[in-house]
Scaffold this motif. Structure first.
Motif, PDB file in Angstrom:
ATOM      1  N   GLU A  28       0.823  -1.209   0.000  1.00 62.51           N
ATOM      2  CA  GLU A  28       0.000   0.000   0.000  1.00 62.51           C
ATOM      3  C   GLU A  28       0.861   1.266   0.000  1.00 62.51           C
ATOM      4  OE1 GLU A  28      -2.652  -0.247   3.301  1.00 62.51           O
ATOM      5  OE2 GLU A  28      -3.671  -2.007   2.519  1.00 62.51           O
ATOM      6  N   ASN A  29       2.133   1.135   0.365  1.00 58.76           N
ATOM      7  CA  ASN A  29       3.027   2.298   0.437  1.00 58.76           C
ATOM      8  C   ASN A  29       3.800   2.551  -0.857  1.00 58.76           C
ATOM      9  OD1 ASN A  29       2.309   2.889   3.080  1.00 58.76           O
ATOM     10  ND2 ASN A  29       3.850   1.513   3.924  1.00 58.76           N
ATOM     11  N   ILE A  30       3.582   1.735  -1.898  1.00 64.62           N
ATOM     12  CA  ILE A  30       4.321   1.890  -3.152  1.00 64.62           C
ATOM     13  C   ILE A  30       4.140   3.293  -3.757  1.00 64.62           C
ATOM     14  CG2 ILE A  30       4.480   1.094  -5.557  1.00 64.62           C
ATOM     15  CD1 ILE A  30       4.193  -1.750  -4.492  1.00 64.62           C
ATOM     16  N   PRO A  31       2.926   3.864  -3.829  1.00 61.97           N
ATOM     17  CA  PRO A  31       2.803   5.223  -4.370  1.00 61.97           C
ATOM     18  C   PRO A  31       3.592   6.260  -3.546  1.00 61.97           C
ATOM     19  CG  PRO A  31       0.647   4.175  -4.294  1.00 61.97           C
ATOM     20  CD  PRO A  31       1.605   3.278  -3.578  1.00 61.97           C
ATOM     21  N   LYS A  32       3.630   6.084  -2.240  1.00 64.45           N
ATOM     22  CA  LYS A  32       4.400   7.004  -1.390  1.00 64.45           C
ATOM     23  C   LYS A  32       5.887   6.875  -1.686  1.00 64.45           C
ATOM     24  CE  LYS A  32       1.079   6.751   2.387  1.00 64.45           C
ATOM     25  NZ  LYS A  32       0.853   6.259   3.742  1.00 64.45           N
ATOM     26  N   ILE A  33       6.346   5.636  -1.878  1.00 67.53           N
ATOM     27  CA  ILE A  33       7.761   5.392  -2.166  1.00 67.53           C
ATOM     28  C   ILE A  33       8.142   6.013  -3.513  1.00 67.53           C
ATOM     29  CG2 ILE A  33       9.482   3.597  -2.643  1.00 67.53           C
ATOM     30  CD1 ILE A  33       7.849   1.815  -0.664  1.00 67.53           C
ATOM     31  N   ILE A  34       7.303   5.823  -4.514  1.00 64.33           N
ATOM     32  CA  ILE A  34       7.574   6.396  -5.842  1.00 64.33           C
ATOM     33  C   ILE A  34       7.607   7.920  -5.749  1.00 64.33           C
ATOM     34  CG2 ILE A  34       6.641   6.701  -8.171  1.00 64.33           C
ATOM     35  CD1 ILE A  34       5.657   3.774  -7.974  1.00 64.33           C
ATOM     36  N   GLY A  35       6.659   8.507  -5.032  1.00 61.95           N
ATOM     37  CA  GLY A  35       6.639   9.960  -4.852  1.00 61.95           C
ATOM     38  C   GLY A  35       7.897  10.463  -4.173  1.00 61.95           C
ATOM     39  N   LEU A  36       8.370   9.735  -3.171  1.00 63.51           N
ATOM     40  CA  LEU A  36       9.592  10.112  -2.461  1.00 63.51           C
ATOM     41  C   LEU A  36      10.813  10.048  -3.381  1.00 63.51           C
ATOM     42  CD1 LEU A  36      10.865  10.848   0.268  1.00 63.51           C
ATOM     43  CD2 LEU A  36      11.085   8.410   0.727  1.00 63.51           C
ATOM     44  N   VAL A  37      10.889   9.013  -4.202  1.00 63.88           N
ATOM     45  CA  VAL A  37      12.003   8.878  -5.144  1.00 63.88           C
ATOM     46  C   VAL A  37      11.985  10.019  -6.162  1.00 63.88           C
ATOM     47  CG1 VAL A  37      12.929   7.435  -7.016  1.00 63.88           C
ATOM     48  CG2 VAL A  37      12.244   6.391  -4.849  1.00 63.88           C
ATOM     49  N   VAL A  38      10.799  10.374  -6.653  1.00 65.05           N
ATOM     50  CA  VAL A  38      10.690  11.473  -7.620  1.00 65.05           C
ATOM     51  C   VAL A  38      11.130  12.794  -6.984  1.00 65.05           C
ATOM     52  CG1 VAL A  38       9.033  12.868  -8.940  1.00 65.05           C
ATOM     53  CG2 VAL A  38       8.938  10.372  -9.052  1.00 65.05           C
ATOM     54  N   ILE A  39      10.702  13.053  -5.770  1.00 63.52           N
ATOM     55  CA  ILE A  39      11.085  14.290  -5.076  1.00 63.52           C
ATOM     56  C   ILE A  39      12.599  14.350  -4.884  1.00 63.52           C
ATOM     57  CG2 ILE A  39      10.954  15.494  -2.857  1.00 63.52           C
ATOM     58  CD1 ILE A  39       7.996  14.617  -2.750  1.00 63.52           C
ATOM     59  N   ILE A  40      13.201  13.253  -4.475  1.00 66.20           N
ATOM     60  CA  ILE A  40      14.657  13.223  -4.277  1.00 66.20           C
ATOM     61  C   ILE A  40      15.377  13.454  -5.607  1.00 66.20           C
ATOM     62  CG2 ILE A  40      16.597  11.709  -3.691  1.00 66.20           C
ATOM     63  CD1 ILE A  40      14.752  10.507  -1.497  1.00 66.20           C
ATOM     64  N   ALA A  41      14.887  12.856  -6.685  1.00 68.01           N
ATOM     65  CA  ALA A  41      15.524  13.029  -7.998  1.00 68.01           C
ATOM     66  C   ALA A  41      15.432  14.476  -8.471  1.00 68.01           C
ATOM     67  CB  ALA A  41      14.877  12.091  -9.016  1.00 68.01           C
ATOM     68  N   VAL A  42      14.277  15.111  -8.289  1.00 68.70           N
ATOM     69  CA  VAL A  42      14.111  16.511  -8.698  1.00 68.70           C
ATOM     70  C   VAL A  42      15.020  17.417  -7.879  1.00 68.70           C
ATOM     71  CG1 VAL A  42      12.485  18.455  -8.698  1.00 68.70           C
ATOM     72  CG2 VAL A  42      11.792  16.237  -9.617  1.00 68.70           C
ATOM     73  N   LEU A  43      15.109  17.191  -6.590  1.00 63.30           N
ATOM     74  CA  LEU A  43      15.988  18.000  -5.738  1.00 63.30           C
ATOM     75  C   LEU A  43      17.454  17.805  -6.117  1.00 63.30           C
ATOM     76  CD1 LEU A  43      14.258  17.618  -2.258  1.00 63.30           C
ATOM     77  CD2 LEU A  43      14.338  19.655  -3.696  1.00 63.30           C
ATOM     78  N   ALA A  44      17.841  16.586  -6.422  1.00 64.79           N
ATOM     79  CA  ALA A  44      19.226  16.321  -6.833  1.00 64.79           C
ATOM     80  C   ALA A  44      19.532  17.049  -8.137  1.00 64.79           C
ATOM     81  CB  ALA A  44      19.453  14.821  -6.995  1.00 64.79           C
ATOM     82  N   TRP A  45      18.608  17.016  -9.097  1.00 65.97           N
ATOM     83  CA  TRP A  45      18.806  17.722 -10.360  1.00 65.97           C
ATOM     84  C   TRP A  45      18.921  19.217 -10.112  1.00 65.97           C
ATOM     85  CZ3 TRP A  45      15.626  21.469 -12.507  1.00 65.97           C
ATOM     86  CH2 TRP A  45      16.017  21.938 -13.761  1.00 65.97           C
ATOM     87  N   TYR A  46      18.024  19.774  -9.326  1.00 68.94           N
ATOM     88  CA  TYR A  46      17.989  21.219  -9.123  1.00 68.94           C
ATOM     89  C   TYR A  46      19.248  21.727  -8.439  1.00 68.94           C
ATOM     90  CZ  TYR A  46      16.325  25.870  -8.035  1.00 68.94           C
ATOM     91  OH  TYR A  46      16.201  27.228  -7.959  1.00 68.94           O
ATOM     92  N   PHE A  47      19.718  21.027  -7.424  1.00 71.84           N
ATOM     93  CA  PHE A  47      20.840  21.529  -6.641  1.00 71.84           C
ATOM     94  C   PHE A  47      22.206  21.033  -7.104  1.00 71.84           C
ATOM     95  CE2 PHE A  47      17.350  22.148  -3.594  1.00 71.84           C
ATOM     96  CZ  PHE A  47      17.511  23.503  -3.380  1.00 71.84           C
ATOM     97  N   ALA A  48      22.270  19.904  -7.778  1.00 69.08           N
ATOM     98  CA  ALA A  48      23.577  19.342  -8.101  1.00 69.08           C
ATOM     99  C   ALA A  48      23.869  19.272  -9.598  1.00 69.08           C
ATOM    100  CB  ALA A  48      23.696  17.944  -7.498  1.00 69.08           C
TER     101      ALA A  48
END
Length: 159
Positions: A28-48
């Motif tokens: 049941e937590n798979i959508p939350k996990i995917i959302g978390l991975v997307v947020i981390i990827a966007v932040l990594a792109w923006y800052f690094a």
């Protein structure tokens, strides 16, 4: 029943690891996990990864006395020789290009009025970098060279 030993509390890291394992194993937590991975990827792109714009400061001086030259046209050209920006030097010979796209190579071209000869400098701008470039302009000598005329010497002339 008392067996003569006390139960020791569990290590907080172990408790966190068990909680994380429960969270990630629950389908049941798979959508939350995917959302978390997307947020981390966007932040990594923006800052690094994203190339932040930089600044190029230019100082244009006369080569003979190293005084700053006012009113000199300074062009910023990209790798394809397109003019990206143009500015003019201040009274002290300084000029600034702000918010320049980084991770690129540029050519700076300083064009002054007579008696100075135009000069060029090449720069490479890293992400969010602020660089300073000095361009020194030479004075044109103003001497025109004329071809030497052909001189014919008579055959019977010894000297």
């Amino acid at each position: 029943m008392d067996y003569g030993y006390e139960e020791t509390p569990q290590n907080p890291v172990s408790q966190w690891a068990e909680g994380a394992q429960d969270f990630f194993s629950n389908k049941e937590n798979i959508p939350k996990i995917i959302g978390l991975v997307v947020i981390i990827a966007v932040l990594a792109w923006y800052f690094a990864i994203r190339a932040a714009p930089g600044t190029i400061s230019v100082q244009v001086n006369a080569l003979d006395d190293e005084t700053g030259l006012a009113g000199v046209e300074v062009n910023l050209l990209d790798e394809e020789e397109n003019i990206v920006a143009t500015t003019y030097t201040e009274e002290d010979g300084s000029a600034v290009f702000k918010d320049v796209a980084s991770k690129k190579q540029y050519r700076l071209e300083a064009i002054a009025e007579d008696p100075f000869v135009a000069a060029t400098e090449y720069v490479e701008l890293a992400s969010n970098e602020q660089i300073s470039v000095a361009i020194e302009l030479e004075k044109e000598l103003g001497v025109e060279l004329t071809p030497i005329p052909e001189v014919s010497v008579p055959k019977n002339c010894d000297k």
